[in-house]
Design an enzyme around this catalytic site. Sequence first.
Site, mmCIF file in Angstrom:
data_model
loop_
_atom_site.group_PDB
_atom_site.id
_atom_site.type_symbol
_atom_site.label_atom_id
_atom_site.label_comp_id
_atom_site.label_asym_id
_atom_site.label_seq_id
_atom_site.Cartn_x
_atom_site.Cartn_y
_atom_site.Cartn_z
ATOM 1 N NE ARG A 93 -4.052 -1.935 2.190
ATOM 2 C CZ ARG A 93 -4.390 -2.291 3.368
ATOM 3 N NH1 ARG A 93 -4.102 -1.466 4.569
ATOM 4 N NH2 ARG A 93 -5.080 -3.457 3.375
ATOM 5 N NE ARG A 123 -6.987 4.271 2.737
ATOM 6 C CZ ARG A 123 -7.702 3.405 3.737
ATOM 7 N NH1 ARG A 123 -8.910 3.701 3.998
ATOM 8 N NH2 ARG A 123 -7.091 2.327 4.077
ATOM 9 N NE ARG A 150 -9.411 10.263 -0.304
ATOM 10 C CZ ARG A 150 -8.987 9.760 0.981
ATOM 11 N NH1 ARG A 150 -8.942 8.552 1.286
ATOM 12 N NH2 ARG A 150 -9.015 10.752 2.058
ATOM 13 C CG ASP A 172 -8.927 -3.111 -5.616
ATOM 14 O OD1 ASP A 172 -8.861 -2.679 -4.378
ATOM 15 O OD2 ASP A 172 -9.860 -4.158 -6.068
ATOM 16 C CE1 TYR A 225 -12.893 -7.829 -0.680
ATOM 17 C CE2 TYR A 225 -11.164 -9.086 -1.335
ATOM 18 C CZ TYR A 225 -11.808 -8.370 -0.682
ATOM 19 O OH TYR A 225 -11.033 -7.424 -0.022
#
Length: 350
Positions: free
Chosen positions: A28, A32, A41, A78, A155
């Site tokens: 990651r 963020r 974003r 992703d 998922y």
Amino acid sequence: MTAGSRHTYLLKSTQNIPLPRPPVWMMRQAGRYMRAYRELRERYPSFRERSENPDLAVEISLQPFHAFAPDGVILFSDILTPLPGMGINFDIIESRGPLIDPPIRTLAQIQQLTPLVPAESLPFIGQILRTLRSEIGERATLLGFVGAPWTLAAYVVEGKSSKDYTVIKSLAYQEPQVLHQLLGFLAEQIATYVIYQIEQGAEVVQIFDSWAGQLSPVDYRTFVLPYQQKLVQKVKATYPDTPLILYIYGSGTLLELMAQTGVDVVSVDWTVEMATARQRLGNLCVQGNLDPGVLFGPPALIRQRIGEIIQQAGPVGHIMNLGHGVLATTPEDHVRVFFETVQQWNHRQA
């Protein structure tokens, strides 16, 4: 070490070549915790737009590269990105995570899925990888990544993130043949996707089987290992020399099974000491494994914990990383301490 040789540094580690310090990147890595990402974003609130628009995805992928000069630059994407190319629609809601509607739970649904043709359904991934390879040049190794069959199945069967995985586990125990059909299909398509990423410039590919750690070893051997092996074997038949990394969250009981997949590197989470992981994995290259929470501690503690991991791993076959992705509220300055500590390491002086 000259800039011209640096892009091979991570690759050398996967080949068990002794190095004065481990190569370093961070799961990651783009995201963020960086102010630059948060500002972008705000202008582009849709995750799918950020990850599927080549200009935005390249910019985001390069933000940590420009800030910290890691040895690896990973594609900003992703694990669900290839699903629409198989006939599975999804969306990512900022505060809720991924949603798959309708979820895939029947043999009839599985039989309606379409084989992945990445050049047609994922041309933006090719463009992002080609651009990144051009941008970083000789300065770093370019990493691609994919989700593994079990985690993607979790998922699409659950329809969203889950805490207990009751829907997919119910399918596994009540209608195992249906789940095996889905897992076999996903293994084939994800192998095709890995090959496409390599052909577009990825020099290493990390396989995330994040939720396989939710299974007992017997269920891992039944529902995970055969499909990881199938994925790896198909890729290696075409690109035998491209290193593959396998990461599973909560993998402490599974390390020996992970070593049976055929991957080149096992990424270890922080619940296993690196010295123990080394003993259990033999000569296999390892990656990790600082607890991301340590980055909230003072710089002296961060440096101490990093030093302990590097010394336990030794100078051969170790890629320094976190044991999971960097957390969203991590101070950027502490991420800098992480990278600089590793970049300044010297095994001969330690």
